[in-house]
Structures are given as structure tokens and as C-alpha cells.
Write a protein that holds these residues in place. Structure first.
Motif, PDB file in Angstrom:
ATOM      1  N   VAL A   1       0.828  -1.206   0.000  1.00  0.00           N
ATOM      2  CA  VAL A   1       0.000   0.000   0.000  1.00  0.00           C
ATOM      3  C   VAL A   1       0.862   1.255   0.000  1.00  0.00           C
ATOM      4  N   GLY A   2       0.536   2.170  -0.926  1.00  0.00           N
ATOM      5  CA  GLY A   2       1.209   3.458  -0.996  1.00  0.00           C
ATOM      6  C   GLY A   2       0.220   4.554  -1.337  1.00  0.00           C
ATOM      7  N   LYS A   3       0.705   5.724  -1.700  1.00  0.00           N
ATOM      8  CA  LYS A   3      -0.167   6.886  -1.888  1.00  0.00           C
ATOM      9  C   LYS A   3      -1.157   6.710  -3.048  1.00  0.00           C
ATOM     10  N   ASP A   4      -0.846   5.828  -3.996  1.00  0.00           N
ATOM     11  CA  ASP A   4      -1.730   5.622  -5.137  1.00  0.00           C
ATOM     12  C   ASP A   4      -2.694   4.452  -4.941  1.00  0.00           C
ATOM     13  N   GLY A   5      -2.664   3.864  -3.761  1.00  0.00           N
ATOM     14  CA  GLY A   5      -3.556   2.743  -3.498  1.00  0.00           C
ATOM     15  C   GLY A   5      -2.777   1.486  -3.169  1.00  0.00           C
ATOM     16  N   TYR A   6      -3.217   0.353  -3.754  1.00  0.00           N
ATOM     17  CA  TYR A   6      -2.609  -0.927  -3.391  1.00  0.00           C
ATOM     18  C   TYR A   6      -2.154  -1.695  -4.625  1.00  0.00           C
ATOM     19  N   GLU A   7      -1.174  -2.555  -4.410  1.00  0.00           N
ATOM     20  CA  GLU A   7      -0.676  -3.453  -5.452  1.00  0.00           C
ATOM     21  C   GLU A   7      -0.725  -4.871  -4.897  1.00  0.00           C
ATOM     22  N   PRO A   8      -1.629  -5.721  -5.403  1.00  0.00           N
ATOM     23  CA  PRO A   8      -1.736  -7.090  -4.884  1.00  0.00           C
ATOM     24  C   PRO A   8      -0.470  -7.902  -5.171  1.00  0.00           C
ATOM     25  N   LEU A   9      -0.134  -8.784  -4.244  1.00  0.00           N
ATOM     26  CA  LEU A   9       0.986  -9.696  -4.448  1.00  0.00           C
ATOM     27  C   LEU A   9       0.490 -10.980  -5.113  1.00  0.00           C
ATOM     28  N   SER A  10       1.363 -11.598  -5.901  1.00  0.00           N
ATOM     29  CA  SER A  10       1.008 -12.841  -6.578  1.00  0.00           C
ATOM     30  C   SER A  10       0.966 -13.995  -5.575  1.00  0.00           C
ATOM     31  N   ILE A  11      -0.089 -14.808  -5.658  1.00  0.00           N
ATOM     32  CA  ILE A  11      -0.242 -15.960  -4.775  1.00  0.00           C
ATOM     33  C   ILE A  11       0.133 -17.252  -5.487  1.00  0.00           C
ATOM     34  N   GLY A  12      -0.081 -17.326  -6.803  1.00  0.00           N
ATOM     35  CA  GLY A  12       0.140 -18.558  -7.542  1.00  0.00           C
ATOM     36  C   GLY A  12      -1.100 -19.436  -7.508  1.00  0.00           C
ATOM     37  N   LYS A  13      -0.913 -20.721  -7.679  1.00  0.00           N
ATOM     38  CA  LYS A  13      -2.038 -21.656  -7.681  1.00  0.00           C
ATOM     39  C   LYS A  13      -2.362 -22.086  -6.253  1.00  0.00           C
ATOM     40  N   ILE A  14      -3.645 -22.344  -6.002  1.00  0.00           N
ATOM     41  CA  ILE A  14      -4.079 -22.783  -4.671  1.00  0.00           C
ATOM     42  C   ILE A  14      -4.590 -24.218  -4.768  1.00  0.00           C
ATOM     43  N   PRO A  15      -4.604 -24.959  -3.634  1.00  0.00           N
ATOM     44  CA  PRO A  15      -4.986 -26.372  -3.662  1.00  0.00           C
ATOM     45  C   PRO A  15      -6.461 -26.584  -3.997  1.00  0.00           C
ATOM     46  N   THR A  16      -6.768 -27.777  -4.453  1.00  0.00           N
ATOM     47  CA  THR A  16      -8.120 -28.127  -4.908  1.00  0.00           C
ATOM     48  C   THR A  16      -9.164 -27.961  -3.810  1.00  0.00           C
ATOM     49  N   PHE A  17      -8.853 -28.385  -2.592  1.00  0.00           N
ATOM     50  CA  PHE A  17      -9.833 -28.318  -1.502  1.00  0.00           C
ATOM     51  C   PHE A  17     -10.240 -26.873  -1.232  1.00  0.00           C
ATOM     52  N   GLN A  18      -9.258 -26.010  -1.061  1.00  0.00           N
ATOM     53  CA  GLN A  18      -9.547 -24.599  -0.788  1.00  0.00           C
ATOM     54  C   GLN A  18     -10.204 -23.925  -1.982  1.00  0.00           C
ATOM     55  N   LYS A  19      -9.756 -24.262  -3.170  1.00  0.00           N
ATOM     56  CA  LYS A  19     -10.320 -23.682  -4.394  1.00  0.00           C
ATOM     57  C   LYS A  19     -11.802 -24.040  -4.523  1.00  0.00           C
ATOM     58  N   GLY A  20     -12.133 -25.300  -4.247  1.00  0.00           N
ATOM     59  CA  GLY A  20     -13.524 -25.717  -4.336  1.00  0.00           C
ATOM     60  C   GLY A  20     -14.420 -24.999  -3.340  1.00  0.00           C
ATOM     61  N   LEU A  21     -13.957 -24.883  -2.107  1.00  0.00           N
ATOM     62  CA  LEU A  21     -14.723 -24.159  -1.089  1.00  0.00           C
ATOM     63  C   LEU A  21     -14.923 -22.702  -1.489  1.00  0.00           C
ATOM     64  N   MET A  22     -13.857 -22.077  -1.975  1.00  0.00           N
ATOM     65  CA  MET A  22     -13.920 -20.664  -2.337  1.00  0.00           C
ATOM     66  C   MET A  22     -14.832 -20.419  -3.527  1.00  0.00           C
ATOM     67  N   GLU A  23     -14.815 -21.322  -4.509  1.00  0.00           N
ATOM     68  CA  GLU A  23     -15.667 -21.139  -5.678  1.00  0.00           C
ATOM     69  C   GLU A  23     -17.147 -21.159  -5.284  1.00  0.00           C
ATOM     70  N   GLU A  24     -17.498 -22.065  -4.383  1.00  0.00           N
ATOM     71  CA  GLU A  24     -18.879 -22.128  -3.908  1.00  0.00           C
ATOM     72  C   GLU A  24     -19.262 -20.838  -3.185  1.00  0.00           C
ATOM     73  N   GLN A  25     -18.366 -20.358  -2.311  1.00  0.00           N
ATOM     74  CA  GLN A  25     -18.678 -19.167  -1.515  1.00  0.00           C
ATOM     75  C   GLN A  25     -18.708 -17.898  -2.374  1.00  0.00           C
ATOM     76  N   VAL A  26     -17.816 -17.786  -3.349  1.00  0.00           N
ATOM     77  CA  VAL A  26     -17.840 -16.625  -4.257  1.00  0.00           C
ATOM     78  C   VAL A  26     -19.155 -16.583  -5.022  1.00  0.00           C
ATOM     79  N   ALA A  27     -19.646 -17.749  -5.428  1.00  0.00           N
ATOM     80  CA  ALA A  27     -20.925 -17.800  -6.145  1.00  0.00           C
ATOM     81  C   ALA A  27     -22.057 -17.288  -5.265  1.00  0.00           C
ATOM     82  N   VAL A  28     -22.024 -17.637  -3.969  1.00  0.00           N
ATOM     83  CA  VAL A  28     -23.030 -17.135  -3.020  1.00  0.00           C
ATOM     84  C   VAL A  28     -22.994 -15.609  -2.981  1.00  0.00           C
ATOM     85  N   GLU A  29     -21.795 -15.055  -2.884  1.00  0.00           N
ATOM     86  CA  GLU A  29     -21.647 -13.602  -2.780  1.00  0.00           C
ATOM     87  C   GLU A  29     -22.099 -12.904  -4.060  1.00  0.00           C
ATOM     88  N   LYS A  30     -21.752 -13.465  -5.214  1.00  0.00           N
ATOM     89  CA  LYS A  30     -22.139 -12.850  -6.489  1.00  0.00           C
ATOM     90  C   LYS A  30     -23.651 -12.929  -6.702  1.00  0.00           C
TER      91      LYS A  30
END
Length: 442
Positions: free
Chosen positions: A364-393
Motif C-alpha cells: 500500500v502506498g499513496k496511489d492505493g494498493y498493489e496485490p501480491l502474486s499468490i500462484g495456484k491454490i490447492p483443490t480443496f480450498q479452491k472448491g470451497l472458495m468457488e462455492e462461496q464466491v458464487a453465493v456472494e455474487k
């Protein structure tokens, strides 16, 4: 000499407002202030805190101008930062969210499951309204938004206010990191370098290093498998028994995947049956907050107002308030601090929806934020997150379109809800309870 900032706290009637002010005043060397304003559309509630807050400010630094108002023009004119923590419907509606869910045998919680969806449907309009006030009266202002439910609010901001100077944040990982530092024998969470990914109230730490670069994650996981996020004696940095119980349950969440450290809120999604079994449908967290925190804070503010001094006050700085000061300081003075923010993915998590609002480390700096790269995430967490993101959308879809079916789908898809039948019964009760707060659904 550092430039002095002007701050408005939106949701000025919140019981968290005094501790935010205490934190701001404790950090005037980092973030010098010239004005502190409170803004709320509930004048009576804000007045329970305002005079005490004014006394606290004047005793610390009489040069800081103080104002409490219900007028958005007065509140948002000449402001550098808006600290937004609004609660549309206040605690009585939180109580309804929790009790309607539990009535149907489903998790009754403020930000998770049906309660979070109902709260999100109320919050979106209020947050958007405050963004519009900010842009009208102080277009160069930054809004640091920690209004719950942060994930749904962040998705609405991404979609409906894509160019606004809004940064969505949450203090929950900060609270956990404080306890993690205590467990690891480290002086402060700021002595830890962490890697984290997920959604709001729905994430995992993949690395916890000390300043020498030593990886402490295996030691932390070993501890959590035995004690959860509590000390070996059962103690820890908790405000009450319910938070301690949540910290203990971390050991069962870790057991599901003992390679990553989970956010404790995952108990609501992975063990909803346990949560319901250990909940009182007649006396929920909202009742507890009304009977304890509200009475304590309003009572102390009344005492300060009557005494005319805050000397000897029992009001304390809140852990989440320190995060807000750090973020405002990074924006004001370009410190390039690394912080967890809720931002659009845009490829930061390589194998995940690029439009999803994810919670990840950013610089974070004066112009806002710059996200850091995470790379690939595991299948279990990815599956849980995809379901929850769909709920939010789907929830934001329902708000935008006034769609009964989209909200029914959101509830059905939530991991906390057992079937579409139960989802529909909850939805019909929620619609009745939220008349005047939600858009009309068809």
C-alpha cells in the motif's frame, strides 16, 4: 512536518467508535490529524457517544477540530479519509438474522450463511450511499471500508463503484495473528511475515515467518492440532468465552487440512451442525453484545460526559483500529506497508476467478494498493472458495435485479444450508423481517 489529515467515521454511533478515536489519538505521530468527525443517520444513538468522544479528543489534543453530525454535507466536506463501519438495521436486525436462521436449524451468524446474506442485502445500499456522499463533497478522499459483511459489500463496490477510492478491509486476520504471535513467543504480529489467501472470513495462512526468515508454520500447526488457536493453558487474547470457543475449534478445522493455518470462521462452513448444536436459538450473539458491550460502552460514555473528563476511563484501544491507522498512514505517507486487503483477484490467485474479490497481501502506498502474486491454490480450498464466491455474487445479483430466485439460489448454495427447501423457508421469513431494508424481490 507531516501533513495533517481530516477523518470522518461513518457509523459514528457504533460502540467501536470510541476505541477507533483512542487509536487515532495514540498514533498522532504517525498520522497527524486536524479534524475528527462522526457521521450517523441515527442522531440519538450517535449522541450517546459524541460528547464523550469530544472530551477524549480535547483532552488529548485541543487543536483537533471535532464534529458529530447527521448532515452528510457537513460530514464529508474537507475529508481525507472516511472510516466506514456502518450497520444498517443495527443490532435488532442482527438478532433477527441469527434467530431466523437457527429457527430453521441453520447457522445463525452475523456474516456467515443466511445471516451474512441478509445483512449484505441491507448493507449494500448504505455503503453505496456513503460512497456517493464522499465523491460529491471530497472526491480525493479514501474510504477505508470495514462495514460487514465485507465480502458482499466488496463485490457490490467492485461492480457498482469500480472507479471509487474505496479499500475494503477486515480486522479478523489481525486478531488471529495477534494470538498466533503469542503462541509462537513473538513480541507482536508485526514481527511476522505472513502469506495468506482466501475470501473475507474464509481464508488460510500458507506461510508464517519471523523477521530472520525462519518458517514457523509447522510449529504453529503442531500447536493448533492440539490446542486450536489457544495457549496451552487454554488462555489467549479473547474478549469473551464465545471467541475462546471459536479459537479452540481451530484444531478441528486444521485436522481437515493440516498443511495450512485456517481462519477460525471456517468452523461455520465445515462444522455447521456443531455450531447449531452449540447455539441458543433464544439468546444469540446479538443479545450478548446488546447486554454486555453496548451497555458497557454507552454507560462509560455517559459517565465521561457527566464527569466532564475521560481521566481513568475503562475504554480501550481496539485491535482492529490499529489496522485502520496503518492503512491510512500508508496511503497518506507512501509507506509501502504490506497489508491484507479485499481486492479483485485479477490473476493474483492463478487458478481462480479473475473477478472474485479475494483477501490477499498487498503493498500500500499513496496511489492505493498493489496485490501480491499468490500462484495456484490447492483443490480443496479452491472448491470451497468457488462455492462461496458464487453465493456472494448471487446475493449482489439479487440486490441489483430485485430477484427472489437469485437470492434463493444464493441461500441454497451456501455450505451452511442443507437444502433448497430450507433455503426457501429461510428466505421467506427473511423477506418479512427485512421489509423497508431490502429491495423488493420478485
Amino acid at each position: 512536518m507531516k501533513k495533517k489529515s481530516s477523518v470522518v467515521i461513518a457509523g459514528g454511533g457504533s460502540t467501536y467508535t470510541p476505541e477507533i478515536i483512542l487509536m487515532l489519538l495514540d498514533n498522532l505521530d504517525k498520522l497527524p490529524l486536524r479534524k475528527i468527525k462522526l457521521y450517523d443517520n441515527d442522531e440519538e444513538r450517535q449522541n450517546k457517544l459524541a460528547k464523550a468522544c469530544e472530551i477524549i479528543v480535547k483532552e488529548k489534543d485541543p487543536s483537533i477540530e471535532f464534529l458529530a453530525t447527521t448532515d452528510p454535507e457537513l460530514a464529508y466536506t474537507d475529508v481525507d479519509f472516511c472510516l466506514a463501519h456502518i450497520r444498517v438495521g443495527q443490532l435488532p436486525m442482527r438478532e433477527m438474522d441469527e434467530k431466523i436462521s437457527l429457527k430453521h436449524g441453520v447457522v445463525g451468524q452475523e456474516t456467515c450463511g443466511p445471516g451474512g446474506i441478509a445483512y449484505g442485502m441491507r448493507s449494500i445500499g448504505g455503503v453505496l450511499e456513503n460512497i456517493e456522499y464522499m465523491e460529491k463533497y471530497s472526491p480525493n478522499c479514501w474510504m477505508l471500508n470495514y462495514s460487514n459483511p465485507a465480502a458482499i459489500v466488496a463485490e457490490a463496490c467492485r461492480r457498482l463503484k469500480p472507479n471509487s477510492r474505496v479499500i475494503n478491509i477486515c480486522d479478523m486476520p489481525i486478531g488471529m495473528e495477534n494470538t498466533m504471535a503469542e503462541i509462537l513467543g513473538v513480541a507482536s504480529r508485526k514481527e511476522l511475515d505472513v502469506r495468506y489467501f482466501g475470501l473475507n472470513h474464509f481464508g488460510w495462512w500458507t506461510s508464517v515467518k519471523d523477521k530472520e526468515g525462519n518458517e514457523l508454520l509447522p510449529k504453529l500447526l503442531e500447536h493448533q492440532l492440539k490446542y486450536g488457536n489457544c495457549m496451552t493453558d487454554g488462555g489467549g487474547n479473547f474478549t469473551d468465552d464465545s471467541w475462546q470457543e471459536t479459537a479452540r475449534k481451530v484444531k478441528d478445522i486444521v485436522a481437515v487440512d493440516p498443511t495450512l493455518v485456517p481462519n477460525s470462521y471456517l468452523k461455520y462452513y465445515l462444522f455447521p451442525d456443531y455450531v447449531v448444536e452449540h447455539s441458543d436459538p433464544n439468546y444469540t450473539r446479538a443479545n450478548q453484545v446488546m447486554d454486555t458491550r453496548e451497555k458497557r460502552v454507552f454507560g462509560e460514555c455517559a459517565r465521561i460526559e457527566k464527569a466532564g473528563t475521560a481521566v481513568g476511563t475503562c475504554l480501550e484501544i481496539g485491535i482492529h483500529a490499529s489496522f485502520i491507522v496503518d492503512l491510512a498512514t500508508a496511503l497518506a505517507f507512501n509507506t509501502h506497508e504490506r497489508m491484507l486487503l479485499i481486492v479483485q483477484n485479477n490473476g493474483a490467485i492463478e487458478n481462480f476467478d479473475p473477478e472474485a474479490m479475494v483477501e490477499i497481501p498487498c503493498i500500500v502506498g499513496k496511489d492505493g494498493y498493489e496485490p501480491l502474486s499468490i500462484g495456484k491454490i490447492p483443490t480443496f480450498q479452491k472448491g470451497l472458495m468457488e462455492e462461496q464466491v458464487a453465493v456472494e455474487k448471487l446475493t449482489v445479483d439479487a440486490w441489483q435485479e430485485g430477484s427472489y430466485h437469485k437470492l434463493w439460489q444464493a441461500l441454497t448454495l451456501s455450505k451452511t444450508v442443507p437444502s433448497a427447501t430450507v433455503a426457501k423457508a429461510i428466505l421467506d421469513d427473511m423477506i418479512e423481517a427485512n421489509k423497508g431494508y431490502w429491495p423488493e424481490l420478485k
